[in-house]
Write a protein that holds these residues in place. Structure first.
Motif, PDB file in Angstrom:
ATOM      1  N   TYR A 243       7.746  16.566  -1.944  1.00 55.20           N
ATOM      2  CA  TYR A 243       8.114  16.498  -0.530  1.00 55.20           C
ATOM      3  C   TYR A 243       6.871  16.176   0.305  1.00 55.20           C
ATOM      4  CZ  TYR A 243      10.543  18.214   3.760  1.00 55.20           C
ATOM      5  OH  TYR A 243      11.128  18.346   4.993  1.00 55.20           O
ATOM      6  N   ARG A 244       5.767  16.849  -0.004  1.00 51.54           N
ATOM      7  CA  ARG A 244       4.515  16.600   0.723  1.00 51.54           C
ATOM      8  C   ARG A 244       4.071  15.145   0.557  1.00 51.54           C
ATOM      9  NH1 ARG A 244       1.257  21.670  -1.978  1.00 51.54           N
ATOM     10  NH2 ARG A 244       3.009  23.136  -1.860  1.00 51.54           N
ATOM     11  N   ASN A 245       4.282  14.580  -0.645  1.00 49.68           N
ATOM     12  CA  ASN A 245       3.921  13.180  -0.873  1.00 49.68           C
ATOM     13  C   ASN A 245       4.581  12.265   0.156  1.00 49.68           C
ATOM     14  OD1 ASN A 245       2.336  13.697  -3.142  1.00 49.68           O
ATOM     15  ND2 ASN A 245       4.020  13.374  -4.578  1.00 49.68           N
ATOM     16  N   GLY A 246       5.836  12.565   0.476  1.00 52.21           N
ATOM     17  CA  GLY A 246       6.581  11.730   1.410  1.00 52.21           C
ATOM     18  C   GLY A 246       6.055  11.812   2.827  1.00 52.21           C
ATOM     19  N   ILE A 247       5.493  12.952   3.213  1.00 55.41           N
ATOM     20  CA  ILE A 247       4.846  13.071   4.524  1.00 55.41           C
ATOM     21  C   ILE A 247       3.504  12.361   4.496  1.00 55.41           C
ATOM     22  CG2 ILE A 247       3.887  14.667   6.229  1.00 55.41           C
ATOM     23  CD1 ILE A 247       5.824  16.805   5.145  1.00 55.41           C
ATOM     24  N   ASP A 248       2.753  12.634   3.430  1.00 56.18           N
ATOM     25  CA  ASP A 248       1.371  12.169   3.334  1.00 56.18           C
ATOM     26  C   ASP A 248       1.264  10.654   3.406  1.00 56.18           C
ATOM     27  OD1 ASP A 248      -1.471  12.829   2.758  1.00 56.18           O
ATOM     28  OD2 ASP A 248      -1.084  11.685   0.942  1.00 56.18           O
ATOM     29  N   VAL A 249       2.146   9.941   2.717  1.00 54.95           N
ATOM     30  CA  VAL A 249       2.038   8.484   2.677  1.00 54.95           C
ATOM     31  C   VAL A 249       2.230   7.869   4.058  1.00 54.95           C
ATOM     32  CG1 VAL A 249       4.472   7.978   2.188  1.00 54.95           C
ATOM     33  CG2 VAL A 249       2.695   6.460   1.302  1.00 54.95           C
ATOM     34  N   MET A 250       2.939   8.572   4.926  1.00 56.00           N
ATOM     35  CA  MET A 250       3.193   8.048   6.269  1.00 56.00           C
ATOM     36  C   MET A 250       2.055   8.337   7.240  1.00 56.00           C
ATOM     37  SD  MET A 250       6.003   6.347   6.294  1.00 56.00           S
ATOM     38  CE  MET A 250       6.358   6.231   8.042  1.00 56.00           C
ATOM     39  N   THR A 251       1.038   9.095   6.819  1.00 55.42           N
ATOM     40  CA  THR A 251      -0.093   9.328   7.723  1.00 55.42           C
ATOM     41  C   THR A 251      -0.788   8.024   8.082  1.00 55.42           C
ATOM     42  OG1 THR A 251      -1.629   9.770   5.890  1.00 55.42           O
ATOM     43  CG2 THR A 251      -0.484  11.666   6.859  1.00 55.42           C
ATOM     44  N   THR A 252      -0.636   7.003   7.263  1.00 59.35           N
ATOM     45  CA  THR A 252      -1.194   5.691   7.589  1.00 59.35           C
ATOM     46  C   THR A 252      -0.726   5.230   8.961  1.00 59.35           C
ATOM     47  OG1 THR A 252      -1.364   5.031   5.278  1.00 59.35           O
ATOM     48  CG2 THR A 252      -1.221   3.264   6.889  1.00 59.35           C
ATOM     49  N   GLU A 253       0.514   5.538   9.315  1.00 56.29           N
ATOM     50  CA  GLU A 253       1.077   5.058  10.589  1.00 56.29           C
ATOM     51  C   GLU A 253       0.532   5.803  11.796  1.00 56.29           C
ATOM     52  OE1 GLU A 253       2.470   2.303  10.216  1.00 56.29           O
ATOM     53  OE2 GLU A 253       2.478   2.582   8.051  1.00 56.29           O
ATOM     54  N   THR A 254      -0.316   6.791  11.571  1.00 61.42           N
ATOM     55  CA  THR A 254      -1.015   7.445  12.681  1.00 61.42           C
ATOM     56  C   THR A 254      -2.318   6.733  13.005  1.00 61.42           C
ATOM     57  OG1 THR A 254      -2.333   8.931  11.290  1.00 61.42           O
ATOM     58  CG2 THR A 254      -0.107   9.670  11.884  1.00 61.42           C
TER      59      THR A 254
END
Length: 764
Positions: A243-254
């Motif tokens: 689940y954390r992986n799915g949040i983490d990969v989107m940090t790029t969009e910050t």
């Protein structure tokens, strides 16, 4: 839901936050006076960067990574560049995946030709080759390479493995070339922003919902731009690692530089399940750690979210959107029309409102964000016994790797999805960047993928096409599919969200197909070249005086790399620099290529010792005007190139082609108010282009010439804060440009004309 602190903070024992303006509370708690600089050393980030820094100066980092990864859009160019610079073998594990163009039926053999080049390079230089359909790049790195305390560099912007204790960074290919040549990744020590998680997500709320809530809060204000996001707090342990992986990969969009999470027993269990228990190490901040900012999130308050066109930060709660469809969609249409800026295209979302509800046309669950095991399992629970219907709405699901697919087949989840009408595909990144699943003209697609930039889904505005993507979590996409395509948050479905059986990672597909030559390079092996694989053209070195012609002016608030060089089918020409360059700005400014070529023709003549003024009478007039302001410059000694002006270019992909395509067309610089990402600015410099900035409101026009005297001397002198330049059209206007800090190596690269030239000069 998500709160941002105005100041830096101290965190005690990973659980108590103290504002830096209330340091007396810190002294009461800790019992001694701790300087801010000492407390900065208490972050997880500091410990990892210190371990990988080779400079002996933690303010000026020179990083060497533990491993690298590239996909088939980028690895040919990277290897070709490194080869031209004297590459003998890969010094660290380098994974070459083939997940980006494996289904793109454009150009005959060229896709598989590139794949065969990759395999031959893995054999020759000692790399790891992952064949098409086996795994998307980031899932493979999670499963096989990431580990606690490591650092990984990837030529894809979504290179993020922080939830596995790995600081990972996505950069342009030039930075990977440096690592292949045993050079370093040079940056100033970054600011570190804490992300404090508390509470537990609702069972129907998925990782994309959490990620979008964060992005919506921090993107537009630049709160974490080029900084490291460090996830701490008790809420981390209320989510599984997958689940954390799915949040983490989107940090790029910050637009952050990288991410790192504290690790726990679930991290250990994940690594153990993947046969790598030895890669586990407990990571936590020290007793006292200082963060330059803090994002505070109560996970229990996050609701199902949606990011509407055309950016992941365009975030709303689905419930709010459904209750305010007319108002919200009207605003999105108005903003969208400004972005599209094409009177021949009608952008209409309100026509999707049917009986007061939003009817979408397509759903996709895919890639490094949506194709995870846990996300597809939760979607399968919602879909079981339901139907997507036999009308316009369709649903496609792409598990992120063959091992994930195998487990979903074994436990019946795939059958449940297929019975509901979903189609199942193999591991492929196409829905994330516009190769496959392009919706119909005027359609709206909801996707658990990474981005929803304009036309990234594959529509072609030059042909009068427009379709749109909204980002959502797999759970709410499944709920929408189960409701016949009517936008529905997963919280509207009463479900048994009891945990599913432990994931069994079966390596047999990898054991059978993946080539691992890291420990045994075959120096005598030959690289396999297809007819589309071309060498880089010659690029001139920087002259002391330069004359730039403005080839494009983009006044949008932000310009994405997708606008600079479109993704999708154009990437089929990724290994042919001049062929790919033909598509530069094709969706944003179709006349740019011809303008740039015309300027480049003059520079090519100069390089052959032909006076360029003999080819263009206007140029003679320009040089005469330069003399009137006191500069006696000679055309044969003055570099000529094109320049793009954009307010804030470079948001999005790490693909260096956004810069290299400009360069092979004769680009010499960009001028901007701000660069959206560090990686785009690095790409410019690695391709020998000057990253000018301006604080002035200058009205540049296409066709203007800009004369910059003594630029080479300015680069070498070190003071780049006030650079005099002159805009030449009907009149001459003096302007002020500047360049943000550059390392000594970056200055040498720009002066040489490209990283390739710089490395060749070193060999000589």
């Amino acid at each position: 839901m998500v709160t941002l602190y105005d100041n830096g903070v101290y965190v005690i024992n990973g659980t108590e936050i103290i504002d830096e303006n209330k340091k007396e509370l810190l002294i009461d708690k800790v019992g001694n006076i701790l300087t801010k600089e000492e407390a900065k050393k208490g972050t997880i980030t500091y410990s990892i960067l210190e371990k990988h820094n080779t400079s002996n100066n933690m303010q000026k980092l020179k990083i060497k990574f533990d491993a690298m990864a590239s996909h088939d859009i980028t690895f040919v160019g990277i290897i070709q560049t490194a080869k031209a610079s004297g590459l003998k073998k890969f010094p660290i594990p380098y994974v070459l995946t083939n997940c980006h163009n494996s289904l793109n039926a454009v150009g005959g053999t060229i896709n598989e030709d590139d794949h065969m080049f990759g395999l031959s390079a893995a054999k020759k230089y000692g790399g790891i080759y992952v064949p098409p359909h086996m795994a998307v790049i980031h899932q493979y790195m999670r499963e096989m390479m990431a580990g606690c305390g490591k650092m990984i560099l990837g030529s894809d912007s979504h290179t993020r493995y922080g939830s596995l204790g790995t600081m990972a960074i996505g950069e342009g290919g030039g930075e990977l070339v440096k690592q292949l040549l045993c050079d370093t990744y040079d940056i100033d020590y970054p600011e570190v922003v804490g992300v404090y998680l508390t509470g537990k997500p609702h069972p129907a709320v998925g990782p994309q919902d959490i990620a979008l809530a964060i992005i919506g809060k921090v993107f537009k204000n630049g709160y974490v731009k080029n900084k490291v996001m460090e996830f701490i707090g008790p809420g981390v342990s209320n989510m599984t690692t997958d689940y954390r992986n799915g949040i983490d990969v989107m940090t790029t969009e910050t637009t952050c530089l990288s991410s790192i999470w504290r690790t726990d027993e679930d991290t250990k269990a994940y690594l153990s399940a993947h046969g790598r228990e030895n890669d586990y190490k407990e990571l936590n901040p020290r007793e006292v750690a200082y963060y330059d900012g803090m994002v505070y999130i109560d996970l229990s308050t996050v609701k199902p979210m949606i990011a509407l066109p055309f950016h992941p930060s365009n975030v709303y709660e689905i419930e709010y959107l459904n209750n305010n469809l007319e108002i919200v969609l009207k605003e999105i249409e108005e903003e969208g029309k400004k972005i599209i800026d094409n009177p021949n295209i009608e952008f209409n979302l309100r026509n999707k409102i049917v009986d007061g509800k939003l009817k979408v046309d397509q759903g996709i669950i895919a890639g490094c964000a949506g194709g995870t095991y846990s996300s597809i399992m939760e979607a399968a629970k919602i879909l079981k016994g339901k139907s997507c219907g036999n009308d316009e709405f369709s649903l496609s699901i792409y598990p992120s790797s063959q091992p994930v697919m195998m487990e979903l087949v074994k436990n019946g989840a795939i059958s449940d999805c297929m019975a509901a009408g979903a189609t199942i595909r193999t591991a492929f990144c196409g829905p994330c960047f516009g190769a496959g699943d392009t919706p119909a003209n005027g359609a709206l697609s909801i996707r658990h993928t990474t981005r929803n930039f304009p036309n990234r889904e594959g529509s072609k505005p030059g042909n009068g096409q427009i379709s749109s993507v909204a980002l959502m979590d797999a759970r709410s996409i499944a709920a929408t599919a189960s409701n016949g395509g009517i936008l529905t948050p997963a919280t509207d479905f009463e479900m048994d969200y009891s945990s599913f059986d432990n994931y069994n990672f079966d390596t047999s597909s990898y054991d059978s197909r993946i080539y691992n030559g890291y420990v045994a390079p075959q120096e005598e092996a030959e690289l396999k070249y297809g007819p589309n694989i071309k060498d880089w053209p010659e690029m001139s070195s920087l002259t002391n005086n330069i004359l730039m012609q403005v080839a494009s002016v983009i006044t949008d608030p932000i310009t994405t790399t997708d606008e600079l060089i479109p993704s999708g089918e154009t990437s089929s020409y990724r290994s042919n620099p001049l062929g790919l360059a033909e598509f530069t700005l094709s969706r944003r400014d179709p006349d740019y290529v011809n303008r740039a070529k015309a300027v480049n023709k003059l520079e090519k003549a100069r390089m052959k010792n032909i006076d360029p003024t003999t080819l263009d009478s206007e140029l003679t007039e320009v040089f005469n005007k330069i003399k009137t302001i006191g500069f006696q410059v000679k055309p044969l000694e003055t570099g000529i190139g094109s320049v793009i002006y954009a307010n804030k270019p470079g948001d999005g992909s790490a693909r260096e082609q956004a810069a290299s395509c400009q360069r092979v067309l004769g680009g010499i610089a960009n001028i901007a108010k701000e660069y959206a990402t560090k990686r785009y600015r690095s790409n410019l410099m690695n391709w020998g282009m000057i990253p000018f900035l301006t604080n002035e409101d200058i009205k540049f026009n296409v066709g203007d010439y800009i004369f910059v005297p003594s630029i080479k001397e300015i680069l070498s002198s070190g003071d780049m804060s006030d650079i005099k330049a002159y805009v030449i059209n009907d009149k001459i206007e003096e302007i002020n440009l500047y360049i943000a800090d550059m390392t000594l190596d970056e200055k040498k690269i720009v002066s040489a004309g490209s990283l390739i030239n710089h490395n060749r000069n070193k060999v000589r």
